[in-house]
Each structure stands twice: as C-alpha cells, then as structure tokens.
Design a protein around this motif. Structure first.
Motif, PDB file in Angstrom:
ATOM      1  N   UNK A  70      46.842  38.535  47.330  1.00 45.59           N
ATOM      2  CA  UNK A  70      47.338  37.857  46.133  1.00 45.59           C
ATOM      3  C   UNK A  70      46.280  36.903  45.594  1.00 45.59           C
ATOM      4  N   UNK A  71      45.655  36.140  46.492  1.00 53.98           N
ATOM      5  CA  UNK A  71      44.607  35.206  46.076  1.00 53.98           C
ATOM      6  C   UNK A  71      43.415  35.946  45.499  1.00 53.98           C
ATOM      7  N   UNK A  72      43.067  37.111  46.093  1.00 53.24           N
ATOM      8  CA  UNK A  72      41.941  37.903  45.591  1.00 53.24           C
ATOM      9  C   UNK A  72      42.222  38.440  44.200  1.00 53.24           C
ATOM     10  N   UNK A  73      43.450  38.923  43.979  1.00 52.48           N
ATOM     11  CA  UNK A  73      43.812  39.438  42.662  1.00 52.48           C
ATOM     12  C   UNK A  73      43.820  38.318  41.628  1.00 52.48           C
ATOM     13  N   UNK A  74      44.327  37.162  42.007  1.00 51.66           N
ATOM     14  CA  UNK A  74      44.335  36.017  41.094  1.00 51.66           C
ATOM     15  C   UNK A  74      42.907  35.636  40.704  1.00 51.66           C
ATOM     16  N   UNK A  75      41.990  35.639  41.685  1.00 53.12           N
ATOM     17  CA  UNK A  75      40.599  35.301  41.408  1.00 53.12           C
ATOM     18  C   UNK A  75      39.950  36.342  40.506  1.00 53.12           C
ATOM     19  N   UNK A  76      40.278  37.619  40.716  1.00 49.84           N
ATOM     20  CA  UNK A  76      39.707  38.690  39.890  1.00 49.84           C
ATOM     21  C   UNK A  76      40.188  38.578  38.451  1.00 49.84           C
ATOM     22  N   UNK A  77      41.468  38.262  38.274  1.00 45.88           N
ATOM     23  CA  UNK A  77      42.020  38.111  36.926  1.00 45.88           C
ATOM     24  C   UNK A  77      41.351  36.930  36.215  1.00 45.88           C
ATOM     25  N   UNK A  78      41.158  35.834  36.953  1.00 45.04           N
ATOM     26  CA  UNK A  78      40.502  34.666  36.365  1.00 45.04           C
ATOM     27  C   UNK A  78      39.057  34.972  36.003  1.00 45.04           C
ATOM     28  N   UNK A  79      38.412  35.852  36.776  1.00 40.90           N
ATOM     29  CA  UNK A  79      36.998  36.149  36.560  1.00 40.90           C
ATOM     30  C   UNK A  79      36.756  36.996  35.318  1.00 40.90           C
ATOM     31  N   UNK A  80      37.577  38.046  35.099  1.00 38.57           N
ATOM     32  CA  UNK A  80      37.313  38.982  33.999  1.00 38.57           C
ATOM     33  C   UNK A  80      38.312  38.867  32.847  1.00 38.57           C
ATOM     34  N   UNK A  81      39.412  38.112  33.069  1.00 35.48           N
ATOM     35  CA  UNK A  81      40.413  37.888  32.020  1.00 35.48           C
ATOM     36  C   UNK A  81      40.858  39.188  31.352  1.00 35.48           C
ATOM     37  N   UNK A  82      41.379  40.152  32.127  1.00 35.70           N
ATOM     38  CA  UNK A  82      41.801  41.433  31.547  1.00 35.70           C
ATOM     39  C   UNK A  82      43.136  41.310  30.827  1.00 35.70           C
ATOM     40  N   UNK A  83      43.399  42.242  29.945  1.00 36.17           N
ATOM     41  CA  UNK A  83      44.707  42.318  29.307  1.00 36.17           C
ATOM     42  C   UNK A  83      45.678  43.121  30.167  1.00 36.17           C
TER      43      UNK A  83
END
Length: 312
Positions: A70-83
């Motif tokens: 969950x933390x990894x996915x949250x960090x990935x979303x914050x990094x690339x800001x996908x839709x």
C-alpha cells in the motif's frame, strides 16, 4: 490522453498471463508507467519494453503483509501523478487498491473487464448478470481488471525502460509475517488465469482423480465448489464462487456441482459452460451451454481418453 500506472506487487522473469493483460491495456494510455515491488530482472524489462513501457518504478521489497505494498503504491502515485492505476483483480490487490485510494483521495472500481482510452471502465455487476460503465469525476481512479478479459497483444519491440528506485516510507504495521511457505507446483495453470477450468463438487464424493485427469488432458486448471473444500477433499485455494476465486475462462466444465447461486457468482461469466451431473434438475443446467446427464466416473474418463487420442 489519459496517463496510467500499472502496479505489480511482484514480477517474475516472465510476467503472468494476467500481468500481460494489464500491460496490453497500458498500451492504450500515454504515458504508461509500471511500478513493481521488488527488483525487476533484465528478462522482465525486455518483456515490458515489448508493451511500450518506457519507465519503471522499482520499490524495495519488504517482509510485511500488504502494508508495504500500500505504501509503495501510494509513493508511486505521488511520483507520477497518474489519472488511472491498473491492478490485478485478486483479493490481495483489491484491498491494496482500496487502501491506497483512501490515502490518495481517489476512486476504486473492481471487477473491470475493459478500460477505454479515455479512462471509462466497463465492469461486471451481480456476478456478470449485466455490465455497467463508470468513470471518476476527479482524482486518481484505481481499477482492478479481471483475468481473461483482455486479449494479450504486445505493441512490438521497444526501447529498454528506464528504471528508477522508488523511495517508500516504512510501514507502521501491526501485522508481522512469522513464516512463509511456498505452494507446491502442480504444473497446471493458475485458477484465476486459466482459459479452461474443470471444477468438481459434492458429486465427486471425495475423489478428484477424474477431475484432475480431464484437466491434465485439456491443459486446464482444477477448481472446486465450497462443499468440496469444506469437506476437506481439496484445498480452499481451489474454491470457485462468491466466497472463493472468481473465474472467467473460455471453457468451464462443472462436474458434480448443483449450481447454487454462490457457485454461479464465481463462474457464470465463462464464455462456454459444460455441466456434468446425474441430477437432471440441477440448477447448473439453467446456465450451461452444454449439459451431460450422467455419472462423472463414466463420462470424464471417456472424455479424457478421447481428448488424448485426438491430440496424439
């Protein structure tokens, strides 16, 4: 064009069938980034390149249960800001998606069977009784996609993706993993991804040998009803149904299963359904494309023998 992130909680040297379907979906979006928990091997990067993936976020592995993912996915979303975020539709990733969506103020759609280039999601409702289309009004949308919904279609040879290490905050987890045990390989396809499934129920009376023989002749996965798993005849990992694994293969062979609503909920989106049962009034015949009224101990060995003969 919609930007997308594909999230894998693990990635072997050869992506699974379900993972390849997610990568095929990713070819509809630009840019498309892949985030993986654990080190990504050179063979896996080569496969990703074939789907046009140019960027890979590599999160460190951790000996935890789900909190780290969950933390990894949250960090990935914050990094690339996908839709849009694409994940597998298994129970583990559905929960990861839900928890990450809360943290990122996003939306979640599960049981998707297609995602259009504009982010519109087609999903099953009421165990495949009908489909709906949905989208997110704002924020990131996390979508879990059912296996066997997308035809695997690599984009072609591409450039090696750039790999970037992803910094993940340590998860403050109350859950501790005390032991891991590898599953014994049967050599059969994974139940959730198989194109053919042969499932047995109460009618097998504890003997899954005819089921396994037919499954091996077809190159199929073995499944079971809840009655069979509760009786201890086969492990619960094989359970198909509302409280088990949801499958959507090209061919589902139901053997000795009455076809209660809980069982139908997990398999009635199969393209073709064949039912074998001694009871001509069994509910499974209501949704079967082809029904055989007979003793499975006579029907299945004959079918397996004929399949082997035709293959030889």
């Amino acid at each position: 064009m919609t930007s997308a992130l594909v999230f894998f909680d693990a990635l072997g040297q050869e992506p699974t069938k379900a993972q390849r379907e997610l990568l095929t979906l990713a070819t509809r979006f630009s840019p498309a980034t892949v985030a993986v928990v654990g080190e990504v091997s050179a063979p896996a990067l080569e496969v990703l390149a074939g789907y046009g993936i140019t960027s890979v976020l590599q999160a460190p592995a951790a000996d935890s249960f789900q909190d780290h993912e969950v933390a990894a996915l949250e960090a990935a979303i914050s990094s690339v800001n996908p839709e849009l975020v694409l994940l597998a539709n298994d129970s583990f990733n559905r929960e990861v998606a839900a928890r990450a969506a809360i943290r990122c103020n996003g939306g979640v759609i599960t049981d998707a069977v297609d995602v259009a280039g504009d982010g519109t999601v087609t999903k099953d409702e009421l165990a495949g009784s009908y489909t709906t289309q949905a989208n997110a009004a704002s924020g990131v949308l996390l979508v879990t996609v059912k296996p066997n919904s997308i035809e695997d279609a690599p984009a072609g040879p591409g450039q090696q993706p750039q790999v970037q290490d992803l910094q993940v905050a340590a998860a403050n987890s109350a859950v501790q993993v005390v032991e891991r045990q590898a599953k014994v390989s049967t050599g059969r396809p994974a139940l959730s991804e198989a194109r053919i499934v042969v499932a047995g129920g109460r009618g097998v009376d504890g003997d899954f040998a005819p089921i396994e023989e037919l499954a091996d002749a077809l190159g199929a996965a073995v499944g079971a009803s809840r009655a069979a798993t509760d009786a201890g005849w086969i492990d619960h990992d094989y359970q198909v149904g509302q409280t088990g694994t949801t499958v959507s293969p090209q061919l589902y062979i139901s053997v000795g299963i009455s076809g209660a609503i809980q069982q139908k909920a997990g398999m009635q989106t199969s393209k073709y359904i064949v039912a074998v049962n001694k009871d001509e009034d069994a509910p499974i015949f209501e949704i079967a494309d082809f029904g055989i009224i007979g003793d499975l101990r006579q029907v299945l060995p004959q079918a397996a023998e004929e399949i082997r003969r035709r293959k030889s």
